[in-house]
Design a protein around this motif. Structure first.
Motif, short mmCIF file in Angstrom:
data_model
loop_
_atom_site.label_atom_id
_atom_site.label_comp_id
_atom_site.label_asym_id
_atom_site.label_seq_id
_atom_site.Cartn_x
_atom_site.Cartn_y
_atom_site.Cartn_z
N LYS A 132 14.89 35.68 -31.04
CA LYS A 132 14.63 35.37 -29.64
C LYS A 132 15.25 36.42 -28.72
N VAL A 133 16.53 36.70 -28.95
CA VAL A 133 17.24 37.66 -28.10
C VAL A 133 16.63 39.05 -28.23
N LYS A 134 16.31 39.46 -29.45
CA LYS A 134 15.73 40.78 -29.70
C LYS A 134 14.44 40.97 -28.90
N ASN A 135 13.55 40.00 -28.95
CA ASN A 135 12.26 40.15 -28.28
C ASN A 135 12.35 39.95 -26.77
N LEU A 136 13.23 39.08 -26.33
CA LEU A 136 13.43 38.93 -24.89
C LEU A 136 14.05 40.20 -24.31
N ASP A 137 14.97 40.79 -25.05
CA ASP A 137 15.58 42.05 -24.60
C ASP A 137 14.57 43.20 -24.63
N SER A 138 13.55 43.09 -25.49
CA SER A 138 12.54 44.14 -25.60
C SER A 138 11.45 44.01 -24.53
N GLY A 139 11.55 42.92 -23.74
CA GLY A 139 10.63 42.80 -22.62
C GLY A 139 9.72 41.60 -22.61
N ALA A 140 9.86 40.69 -23.59
CA ALA A 140 9.06 39.47 -23.57
C ALA A 140 9.46 38.62 -22.36
N ASP A 141 8.48 37.96 -21.76
CA ASP A 141 8.75 37.14 -20.58
C ASP A 141 9.18 35.71 -20.94
N ASP A 142 8.84 35.28 -22.16
CA ASP A 142 9.24 33.95 -22.62
C ASP A 142 9.09 33.91 -24.13
N TYR A 143 9.67 32.89 -24.76
CA TYR A 143 9.64 32.76 -26.22
C TYR A 143 9.38 31.31 -26.58
N LEU A 144 8.25 31.05 -27.22
CA LEU A 144 7.88 29.72 -27.68
C LEU A 144 8.13 29.61 -29.18
N THR A 145 8.88 28.61 -29.61
CA THR A 145 9.17 28.43 -31.02
C THR A 145 8.19 27.43 -31.64
N LYS A 146 7.50 27.85 -32.70
CA LYS A 146 6.57 26.97 -33.40
C LYS A 146 7.35 25.98 -34.26
N PRO A 147 6.84 24.73 -34.38
CA PRO A 147 5.66 24.22 -33.69
C PRO A 147 5.98 23.80 -32.25
N PHE A 148 5.03 23.98 -31.37
CA PHE A 148 5.23 23.57 -29.98
C PHE A 148 4.01 22.79 -29.51
N GLY A 149 4.23 21.96 -28.50
CA GLY A 149 3.13 21.18 -27.95
C GLY A 149 2.23 22.04 -27.08
N MET A 150 0.95 21.69 -27.07
CA MET A 150 -0.01 22.48 -26.30
C MET A 150 0.26 22.42 -24.80
N MET A 151 0.72 21.27 -24.32
CA MET A 151 0.98 21.17 -22.89
C MET A 151 2.25 21.95 -22.50
N GLU A 152 3.18 22.05 -23.45
CA GLU A 152 4.34 22.90 -23.19
C GLU A 152 3.88 24.35 -23.07
#
Length: 219
Positions: free
Chosen positions: A84-104
């Motif tokens: 999570k930290v690696k990709n957020l630091d690389s410029g991702a705007d958000d991080y969704l962890t699977k499995p996640f709800g569609m409305m989330e």
């Protein structure tokens, strides 16, 4: 981007049901091919793709001037804090962890779009042309070009109204000073020099014979 077809289809169905226009891709190759034709407003990116790691795709997007601010939400089964930290630091705007709800997912998409839309208010970006409104700067494919005040106003007028045909008289009324009664030929001269400075991107400014000029989006 999602290589699992069943997950990709339910994500697309959910977003389409919320009135988003969506395209799905199973790998980086097909995504980048589509990206060369048109930029989306947001990308949902899986990290584990068959041809290229999602983290590498994110880095490519952030290293390219035309996609450096393209909103990206990571959607991955990798739950480690490091990922999570690696990709957020690389410029991702958000991080969704699977499995996640569609409305989330929809809620996260809307939140990221709200944040990025505030940034977009300060700039205009189409077809490789970027206008930084507060700075009065213009870039074509990442290279800054120098425009006169009238050329800048002309470009801004046309590019913010794609497809709209403006007569020479309408352009003079909006770009030149109040009470200016010069020849409409002045507009033609400024359009010609603006096209030259824009290079290949200048082809988006079209002449509508007998009427005036318009900005044409896309190829």
């Amino acid at each position: 981007m999602e290589d699992d077809e069943s997950i990709r289809e339910i994500e697309m169905y959910t977003l389409e049901s919320m009135n988003f226009k969506v395209r799905g891709f199973e790998d980086g190759t097909t995504f980048f091919k589509a990206l060369s034709e048109k930029h989306p407003d947001l990308v949902i990116l899986d990290l584990m793709l068959p041809d290229e790691d999602g983290s590498d795709i994110l880095k490519k997007l952030r290293s390219n001037s035309s996609t450096e601010e393209l909103p990206v939400i990571i959607a991955s089964a990798k739950t480690a804090e490091y990922d999570k930290v690696k990709n957020l630091d690389s410029g991702a705007d958000d991080y969704l962890t699977k499995p996640f709800g569609m409305m989330e997912m929809v809620s996260r998409v809307k939140a990221v779009l709200r944040r990025t839309n505030h940034k977009k208010e300060d700039k205009i970006e189409k077809d490789g042309i970027k206008i930084l409104l507060k700075r009065h700067e213009v870039y074509v494919n990442g290279q800054e070009i120098e425009l006169t005040l009238k050329e800048y106003g002309l470009l801004k007028l046309l590019i913010t109204h794609p497809g709209t045909v403006f007569s020479r008289e309408e352009i003079m009324d909006q770009i030149w000073e109040t009470g200016f009664y010069g020849e409409t030929r002045t507009v033609d001269v400024h359009v010609r020099t603006l096209r030259q400075k824009l290079g290949e991107a200048g082809s988006h400014i079209e002449t509508v014979r007998g009427v005036g000029y318009r900005y044409h989006e896309g190829n």
